[in-house]
Scaffold this active site. Structure first.
Site, mmCIF file in Angstrom:
data_model
loop_
_atom_site.group_PDB
_atom_site.id
_atom_site.type_symbol
_atom_site.label_atom_id
_atom_site.label_comp_id
_atom_site.label_asym_id
_atom_site.label_seq_id
_atom_site.Cartn_x
_atom_site.Cartn_y
_atom_site.Cartn_z
ATOM 1 N N CYS A 53 57.704 -48.794 -19.270
ATOM 2 C CA CYS A 53 56.396 -48.178 -18.975
ATOM 3 C C CYS A 53 55.890 -48.619 -17.603
ATOM 4 C CB CYS A 53 55.369 -48.554 -20.042
ATOM 5 S SG CYS A 53 55.793 -47.977 -21.683
ATOM 6 N N ARG A 130 57.132 -40.963 -25.102
ATOM 7 C CA ARG A 130 56.842 -40.653 -23.690
ATOM 8 C C ARG A 130 56.700 -39.140 -23.538
ATOM 9 N NH1 ARG A 130 57.783 -45.496 -21.341
ATOM 10 N NH2 ARG A 130 59.275 -46.808 -22.439
HETATM 11 C C1 BEZ Z 1 59.328 -50.305 -22.503
HETATM 12 O O1 BEZ Z 1 60.110 -51.060 -21.959
HETATM 13 O O2 BEZ Z 1 58.443 -49.720 -21.888
HETATM 14 C C2 BEZ Z 1 59.453 -50.045 -23.983
HETATM 15 C C3 BEZ Z 1 60.721 -50.066 -24.534
HETATM 16 C C4 BEZ Z 1 60.851 -49.861 -25.910
HETATM 17 C C5 BEZ Z 1 59.740 -49.608 -26.682
HETATM 18 C C6 BEZ Z 1 58.475 -49.556 -26.100
HETATM 19 C C7 BEZ Z 1 58.331 -49.776 -24.736
#
Ligand code: BEZ
Length: 219
Positions: A53, A130
């Protein structure tokens, strides 16, 4: 992952974006008023202070100049609190040397995420996936892309979709597979046999077949 089931609760292409009121890092907004006739990219992320993110937020910041030029307003959303958003935005600005110029919704009760079908229960009952909603100036959802938490979005694709949608509206054309800005576009197919006959002889288009013809867009 749970057993897949049919879920018809997300607004789809051609639907009006559901209106909502929400707390954001720029204060309370009512979406329909805040939009002010602009194109909007409404996007969700699973959680603040997570690595993928964070890379995406940096890329949204790098896209800001492009979005401004296209008249597109960015609006982020996750189920984190406003304090978490403020702390994360400050951290991103400090560590990555960018300015987070767009508001981020603190959707603690999941009201916005659920309205837009950003929560996909088989993936997570608590965090949005997302999602990217491309909303035109009339408030109509024109495209949606959705990625799982483990895969960061392609910002080349997000920019390409904006350019394609705006060109489609402006010129009444369509964009072929893998189209990139500046490349030839598809002209609408003929609707009569006479038009089909003429299409093959039309010097203003590159006709591969009567129903598949391209043309260059002049600046
Ligand atoms: C992230 O790295 O943004 C992420 C990865 C897996 C689940 C939620 C967020």
């Amino acid at each position: 992952m749970n057993e897949p089931t049919f879920n018809s609760s997300s607004p789809g292409l051609g639907d009006l974006a559901p209106d909502f009121e929400a707390q954001t890092t720029h204060g309370m907004i009512r979406f329909s008023e805040w939009q002010e006739g602009r194109w909007v990219i409404l996007f969700s992320h699973p959680a603040d202070f997570t690595p993928v993110c964070t890379t995406e937020f940096v890329e949204f910041c790098h896209s800001q100049e492009f979005m401004d030029a296209k008249g597109v307003a960015l609006l982020g959303c996750s189920v984190d609190s406003i304090y978490s958003h403020i702390a994360w935005v400050r951290d991103i600005e400090e560590k990555h040397g960018v300015k987070v110029g767009f508001p981020v919704i603190a959707d603690l009760d999941q009201a916005v995420s659920r309205k837009f079908g950003m929560i996909s229960e088989p993936t997570s009952a608590t965090a949005p996936v997302r999602s990217v909603f491309f909303i035109d100036g009339s408030g109509v959802i024109r495209a949606v892309i959705s990625y799982p938490p483990e895969v960061g979005r392609s910002f080349l694709e997000i920019r390409r979709v904006i350019e394609a949608l705006q060109l489609v509206d402006e010129k009444g054309v369509a964009c072929p597979a893998n189209w990139q800005s500046g490349e030839s576009v598809i002209v609408p197919p003929p609707k009569t046999t006479e038009e089909a006959e003429r299409r093959m002889e039309d010097p203003s288009v590159e006709a591969t077949d009567w129903y598949l013809a391209r043309k260059k867009i002049e600046d």
